[in-house]
Design an enzyme around this catalytic site. Structure first.
Site, PDB file in Angstrom:
ATOM      1  N   HIS A 169      11.046  39.719   2.163  1.00 37.30           N
ATOM      2  CA  HIS A 169       9.784  39.763   2.731  1.00 37.30           C
ATOM      3  C   HIS A 169       8.914  41.077   2.906  1.00 37.30           C
ATOM      4  CE1 HIS A 169       5.496  38.493   4.344  1.00 37.30           C
ATOM      5  NE2 HIS A 169       5.667  38.893   5.327  1.00 37.30           N
ATOM      6  N   GLU A 170       9.599  41.857   3.730  1.00 33.07           N
ATOM      7  CA  GLU A 170       9.409  42.682   4.352  1.00 33.07           C
ATOM      8  C   GLU A 170       9.133  43.763   2.107  1.00 33.07           C
ATOM      9  OE1 GLU A 170       7.324  43.362   6.671  1.00 33.07           O
ATOM     10  OE2 GLU A 170       8.040  41.582   7.793  1.00 33.07           O
TER      11      GLU A 170
ATOM     12  N   HIS B   7       6.292  43.966   0.655  1.00 33.51           N
ATOM     13  CA  HIS B   7       5.160  44.424   1.192  1.00 33.51           C
ATOM     14  C   HIS B   7       5.862  45.646   0.741  1.00 33.51           C
ATOM     15  CE1 HIS B   7       2.766  41.951   3.805  1.00 33.51           C
ATOM     16  NE2 HIS B   7       3.711  41.181   4.554  1.00 33.51           N
TER      17      HIS B   7
ATOM     18  N   GLU C 240       0.216  38.736   2.237  1.00 32.10           N
ATOM     19  CA  GLU C 240       1.200  38.070   2.915  1.00 32.10           C
ATOM     20  C   GLU C 240       1.677  36.841   1.934  1.00 32.10           C
ATOM     21  OE1 GLU C 240       2.746  38.290   6.091  1.00 32.10           O
ATOM     22  OE2 GLU C 240       1.900  40.196   6.199  1.00 32.10           O
TER      23      GLU C 240
END
EC number: 3.4.24.-
Length: 296
Positions: free
Chosen positions: A147-148, A151, A224
């Site tokens: 997930h990071e 980003h 997100e």
């Protein structure tokens, strides 16, 4: 350099578009009819330079500030098998996402959380909390890391800074425009900038800043969802859903949030507020994020 160029191009585009809009609306003519000689284009350029400069500086110092505020320790050489696994996992995910290897760090917090920051997608920072490593299994940790990395690969830090720069520009400009109108048109002050200008500008900046922050928060919530999808693609949908469900249990158990307020937008789970405060949160509710992934 491309992202710095994007900052400058966006800055110029905003000035040009706003200048054309002001001319079409006849704002300059209205002020002139009331005896106000104001260079709207010059004022707009001034606000754009300072508005984007603040966002750019924040972006450029985001990595050292994140390390300092969370007391994150970058893993230079793995001290144990867990740190070695972290480095190998991030390297694998970064390669899959086609970005440079980020710095990897661990920060002391009991809440399960993680964040990514940095102006350069090929030299970013990814950090995880000690609580996350202690209570999540490796598949869940990998999904959070994915997930990071999502980003970083999506350029979310730069895009959020661009949005903030646009917001800063218009808040400063409209607040000063309101100040001139009150001071010169309503109060008929003809001697420099009077108290009406300063009071109105300050109040307008506060009110407009609060209202405009809802736009920034909305964008943050949308990114997100995109990072969750990237995490699901880099790890697996099941692992990403499992990680979010584990984060939801943390929230329900009221595990204290030790993430500094300045880093809330970069964490994976800052918590979800109800009532009017939901418009000022950086993350959508975990149940909605899980539902979206389940539809993939």
């Amino acid at each position: 350099m491309f992202r710095i160029g994007l900052f400058l191009a966006t800055n110029l585009a905003i000035i040009l578009l706003a200048s054309i809009t002001l001319r079409l609306l006849g704002v300059g003519g209205i002020l002139a009819d009331n005896g106000v000689d104001l260079d709207l284009q010059g004022l707009l350029a001034f606000c754009a330079v300072f508005g984007f400069a603040g966002a750019l500086v924040s972006l450029l110092i985001s990595k050292p500030m994140a390390k300092f505020s969370t007391r994150a320790q970058v893993i230079e050489r793995p001290a144990d098998s867990e740190q070695r696994w972290l480095l190998e996992t991030v390297a694998d995910l970064a390669k899959a996402a086609n970005i440079g290897m980020p710095q990897v760090a661990i920060f002391p917090a009991q809440q399960a959380n993680a964040y990514a920051t940095g102006w350069n997608r090929n030299n970013a920072l990814v950090a995880v909390s000690q609580g996350l490593l202690q209570r999540f299994d490796r598949e869940q940790v990998r999904a959070v890391l994915a997930h990071e990395i999502g980003h970083v690969a999506n350029g979310d830090m730069v895009t959020l800074a661009l949005v903030q720069g646009v917001i800063n520009t218009f808040v400063m400009f409209l607040a000063r425009l309101a100040g001139f109108f009150v001071d010169r048109v309503l109060l008929k002050n003809e001697r420099g900038l009077g108290i009406g200008y300063w009071v109105t500008t300050i109040i307008a900046e506060i009110v407009l800043g609060i209202l405009a922050s809802t736009i920034v928060m909305w964008f943050s919530r949308q990114r997100e969802y995109r990072a969750d999808q990237a995490g699901a693609q880099l790890s697996s949908p099941a692992a990403m859903i499992s990680a979010l469900q584990a984060l939801q249990r943390e929230v329900n158990a009221h595990v204290p949030n030790q993430m500094p307020d300045t880093m809330t937008a970069f964490g994976i789970s800052p918590g979800w507020k109800k009532d009017v405060r939901k418009w000022f949160t950086t993350h959508p509710p975990l149940e909605q994020r899980i539902a979206r992934l389940q539809q993939l």
